[in-house]
Design an enzyme around this catalytic site. Sequence first.
Site, mmCIF file in Angstrom:
data_model
loop_
_atom_site.group_PDB
_atom_site.id
_atom_site.type_symbol
_atom_site.label_atom_id
_atom_site.label_comp_id
_atom_site.label_asym_id
_atom_site.label_seq_id
_atom_site.Cartn_x
_atom_site.Cartn_y
_atom_site.Cartn_z
ATOM 1 N N GLY A 9 43.965 56.915 98.381
ATOM 2 C CA GLY A 9 43.621 57.087 99.785
ATOM 3 C C GLY A 9 44.816 56.767 100.653
ATOM 4 C CB CYS A 10 45.123 55.217 103.986
ATOM 5 S SG CYS A 10 46.398 54.558 105.091
ATOM 6 C CG PHE A 11 50.746 55.713 102.056
ATOM 7 C CD1 PHE A 11 50.783 55.272 103.365
ATOM 8 C CD2 PHE A 11 51.393 56.907 101.754
ATOM 9 C CE1 PHE A 11 51.434 55.981 104.360
ATOM 10 C CE2 PHE A 11 52.066 57.626 102.740
ATOM 11 C CZ PHE A 11 52.079 57.160 104.046
#
Length: 154
Positions: A9-11
Amino acid sequence: MATATFAAGCFWQPEVIFRDTDGVIETRVGYTGGDTENPSYEQVCTGRTGHAEAIEVTYDPAKISYEQLLDIFWECHDPTQKNRQGPDVGTQYRSAIFVHDAEQRETAERSLEEQRRRRRATVQTEIQPAQIFWPAEEYHQQYLQKRGLATCKI
């Protein structure tokens, strides 16, 4: 030293978790798994480059195993969501393990099968060969730390 690459997902949040792990030497956030050279964040967000937001982890195998890194990967996101994590939706937020060699592939496949047995929902995680890792723009590197934030979890 060895390298592991994960998309969860979002890093931003996974980067913090990996960076704060004993045996991890360095982390970088960026883009991989697509077909556009040196993509920008804006390009990746269109969903047309094929890239995932990812974390590249450089680690010392004498201090932490690839299997232990996989355990962290499974815990730091929801691998049952396809192309999303919470409110972040799109192929760039997919769950993926990018393997760098045959040993990582074998370990990742065993780990994925274990997750499929343990979870009640379908695990959506992909296992793919590692491709070129394009570092994200500097403002994304250690994003939460630069802003004095411990987490961005929902």
